[in-house]
Write a protein that holds these residues in place. Structure first.
Motif, PDB file in Angstrom:
ATOM      1  N   GLU A 148       0.814  -1.277   0.037  1.00  0.00           N
ATOM      2  CA  GLU A 148      -0.151   0.010  -0.074  1.00  0.00           C
ATOM      3  C   GLU A 148       0.967   1.375   0.114  1.00  0.00           C
ATOM      4  O   GLU A 148       0.528   2.199  -0.601  1.00  0.00           O
ATOM      5  N   THR A 149       2.057   1.169   0.693  1.00  0.00           N
ATOM      6  CA  THR A 149       2.816   2.450   0.871  1.00  0.00           C
ATOM      7  C   THR A 149       3.376   2.668  -0.646  1.00  0.00           C
ATOM      8  O   THR A 149       3.610   3.748  -0.973  1.00  0.00           O
ATOM      9  N   VAL A 150       3.843   1.553  -1.253  1.00  0.00           N
ATOM     10  CA  VAL A 150       4.259   1.786  -2.705  1.00  0.00           C
ATOM     11  C   VAL A 150       3.471   2.211  -3.589  1.00  0.00           C
ATOM     12  O   VAL A 150       3.667   3.065  -4.379  1.00  0.00           O
ATOM     13  N   GLN A 155       1.035   7.165  -6.595  1.00  0.00           N
ATOM     14  CA  GLN A 155      -0.242   8.023  -6.637  1.00  0.00           C
ATOM     15  C   GLN A 155       0.195   9.335  -6.175  1.00  0.00           C
ATOM     16  O   GLN A 155      -0.276  10.439  -7.119  1.00  0.00           O
ATOM     17  N   ALA A 156       1.103   9.540  -5.138  1.00  0.00           N
ATOM     18  CA  ALA A 156       1.520  10.527  -4.718  1.00  0.00           C
ATOM     19  C   ALA A 156       2.415  11.512  -5.840  1.00  0.00           C
ATOM     20  O   ALA A 156       2.262  12.691  -6.030  1.00  0.00           O
ATOM     21  N   CYS A 183      11.001  -2.955   0.295  1.00  0.00           N
ATOM     22  CA  CYS A 183      10.408  -1.313   0.044  1.00  0.00           C
ATOM     23  C   CYS A 183      11.353  -0.454  -0.332  1.00  0.00           C
ATOM     24  O   CYS A 183      11.137   0.721  -1.239  1.00  0.00           O
ATOM     25  N   ALA A 184      12.815  -0.511   0.461  1.00  0.00           N
ATOM     26  CA  ALA A 184      13.651   0.579   0.326  1.00  0.00           C
ATOM     27  C   ALA A 184      14.114   0.452  -1.201  1.00  0.00           C
ATOM     28  O   ALA A 184      14.392   1.519  -1.812  1.00  0.00           O
ATOM     29  N   GLU A 185      14.188  -0.695  -1.924  1.00  0.00           N
ATOM     30  CA  GLU A 185      14.578  -0.691  -3.237  1.00  0.00           C
ATOM     31  C   GLU A 185      13.607  -0.063  -3.996  1.00  0.00           C
ATOM     32  O   GLU A 185      13.723   0.551  -5.210  1.00  0.00           O
TER      33      GLU A 185
END
Ligand SMILES: [Zn+2]
Length: 550
Positions: A148-150, A155-156, A183-185
């Motif tokens: 969801e964060t990715v 979206q952002a 996630c970092a990648e």
């Protein structure tokens, strides 16, 4: 306009000095530059115990506030900018409300609204509305927060309009290190000026520093080294040096006020309850002008304000000390002092050896100041592991030198030109067939040609080191000898613990490898006239023995 147009990492962040993975850098925002490492004191948009203006006067360059709470207080159509709202002229960072999601489950604003709002109020640094993983053992949930964060990051990026705000890409995954790495990648491949590691607050509340260290390093291993990294919600002075040494550049924390509310007095080595203090170990304006009795007798609000001001001063002082350590190349020493303030912090540095290659790759090759070696924890210093690897992988022996003369470090530096060593070299017949090495904690073997290079010549070490260091250094010596396979070995030793360890290890190796070994035992005075005469005699005897067959 997409974020790509305004995104210029190289222009925004400049690294000036480095040590370990830590750096002193400069981050440019539209309201001025910030020197990193930088701690943003977190202030409430309307209700502050210490006014942002006062925080700036203390020496802080930037503050952070919560955009979601600002939007609730002033409405989505507010005309005033955040600098005017806070009365703060320097850079202001805003958080989007993710912390409120972590605490309350959800907030009454969506991603697009929070991005529009942060641009409207003129945040210098702004965070997208991510989903914090928090401290959860539930892997499925952690996976969902990362996905969801990715998704929200994309979206952002599509909805960001302005070009002046520096946007932060949050990295989630919590204590699930593979998810943090993934996630970092993902975030690294997107155009955020700053990356930030989320969810450490709960991890720190549980004193899970080992997990925190691993989270940060999982993150660092997967992002470009020239990207500034923010560690959300971390700001206790005792852990800042460690976090900086792992590559964190930015911090935000409300702890100065949260601790003050509970009558807690921060120091760089831990937290003290006000009722337990008899002497104030600080000379900030509060501590200089109040006694313990004044503080205890103050009305609660005033006491909280005074403690907050002290706590802010301590944090700032620690940040300055960290920067000075980076410039001096002494960050490791500072980290090891600080981690001794709590067993759980101390425990966390025991896992750094797993990340040796990351440290070696990014910390400077040479430094202005010498290296202080105290105990086995220092074996993980990049300088030590780098030198040991260098002698085995990159160094080659002078031609024909098949007889090793293994000496303890001589009395004077540089070792290669020490009077006794020079005399010994002069006394050798066919000197080209000999090779002189020094056995030295913590490096193992130091070939005479390398005895003046950094860090060998600049290392200061106590005469009394622990047995783990002695064993480990002896192992490094053996690795060197196994690699170069000399035909014969002359070992000159005293009766100290380190020397005895060297004798037993070398003896075993020579037996295994069928190498001839001659040991010259010399008690305490290993560099005395008698000891040297005896070593010379042994070397001469070799000459007569080897000449005999002719
Ligand atoms: Zn103070």
């Amino acid at each position: 306009m997409t974020i790509t147009d305004s995104w210029k990492i190289k222009d925004a962040f400049e690294i000036k000095s480095k040590d370990l993975l830590g750096r002193v850098g400069r981050l440019r925002t539209k309201s001025g530059s910030i020197e990193t490492p930088c701690l943003f004191p977190v202030v409430h948009p309307t209700n502050q115990i210490v006014a942002p203006k006062e925080i700036r006067e203390m020496g802080y360059e930037a503050v952070m506030t919560n955009a979601y709470l600002t939007r609730r207080a002033f409405g989505p159509d507010v005309k005033k900018g955040i600098h005017e709202i806070l009365g703060f002229e320097g850079p202001v960072a805003t958080d989007s409300g993710a912390y409120q999601i972590l605490t309350y489950g959800d907030i009454e604003a969506n991603q697009a609204e929070m991005i529009e709002f942060q641009e409207r109020i003129g945040s210098d640094i702004a965070v997208i509305l991510d989903i914090p993983t928090g401290l959860t053992a539930n892997r499925r949930y952690a996976e969902r927060t990362v996905e969801e964060t990715v998704r929200r990051a994309d979206q952002a990026i599509a909805s960001i309009k302005g070009r002046e705000t520096l946007w932060v890409g949050p990295i989630q995954g919590g204590i699930h290190l593979d998810l943090v790495a993934q996630c970092a990648e993902e975030m690294n491949s997107r155009h955020f000026t700053i990356l930030a590691l989320g969810s450490p607050t709960q991890v720190m509340e549980q004193y899970m520093y080992k997990e925190l260290v691993q989270m940060i390093l999982a993150c660092k291993a997967n992002i470009q080294s020239n990207r500034p990294l923010h560690l959300f919600g971390a700001g206790h002075p005792s852990m800042l040096a460690l976090a900086v040494s792992l590559g964190c550049d930015l911090f935000d924390s409300a702890s100065y006020a949260l601790y003050a509310r509970r009558n807690r007095y921060l120091t760089s080595s831990g937290t003290i309850r006000l009722e337990d203090i008899e002497y104030l170990p600080c000379s900030c304006s509060v501590c200089n002008n109040s006694s313990i009795k004044d503080l205890v007798d103050s009305p609660p609000q005033e006491r909280m304000r005074k403690l907050s001001i002290h706590n802010l001063n301590v944090c700032l002082e620690e940040i300055r000390r960290i920067k000075q350590s980076i410039v001096e190349g002494r960050l490791w020493e500072l980290v090891l002092q600080r981690v001794r303030s709590h067993p759980k912090l101390y425990e966390s540095v025991n896992i750094l050896w797993k990340y040796r290659s990351l440290f070696e790759g990014q910390s400077p090759i040479s430094k202005k100041k010498g290296l202080f070696f105290f105990d086995y924890l220092d074996l993980d210093r990049p300088e030590v592991t780098r030198f040991r690897q260098y002698v085995v992988k990159r160094y080659s022996l002078p031609d024909e030198s098949r007889v090793l003369i293994l000496l303890p470090p001589p009395l004077t530096k540089p070792w290669g030109t020490d009077k006794n060593v020079k005399e010994l070299l002069r006394s050798l017949d066919k000197p080209e067939s000999y090779h002189v090495c020094f056995y030295k904690i913590p490096y193992g073997a130091v070939p005479i040609e390398l005895s003046e290079v950094y860090p060998v010549a600049q290392t200061e070490i106590s005469r009394h080191v622990d047995i783990t260091t002695i064993s480990d250094s002896a192992e490094a010596l053996i690795e060197y000898m196994r690699h170069f396979k000399y035909n014969e070995v002359f070992l000159h030793v005293s009766d100290e613990v380190w020397d005895k360890k060297v004798v037993s290890k070398v003896r075993r190796l020579c037996r295994e490898e069928h190498q001839k070994l001659v040991v010259s035992y010399q008690g305490q005075d290993v560099w005395g006239v008698k000891a040297l005469q005896s070593l010379s005699a042994l070397l001469k005897r070799r000459r007569t023995v080897t000449k005999k067959p002719k």
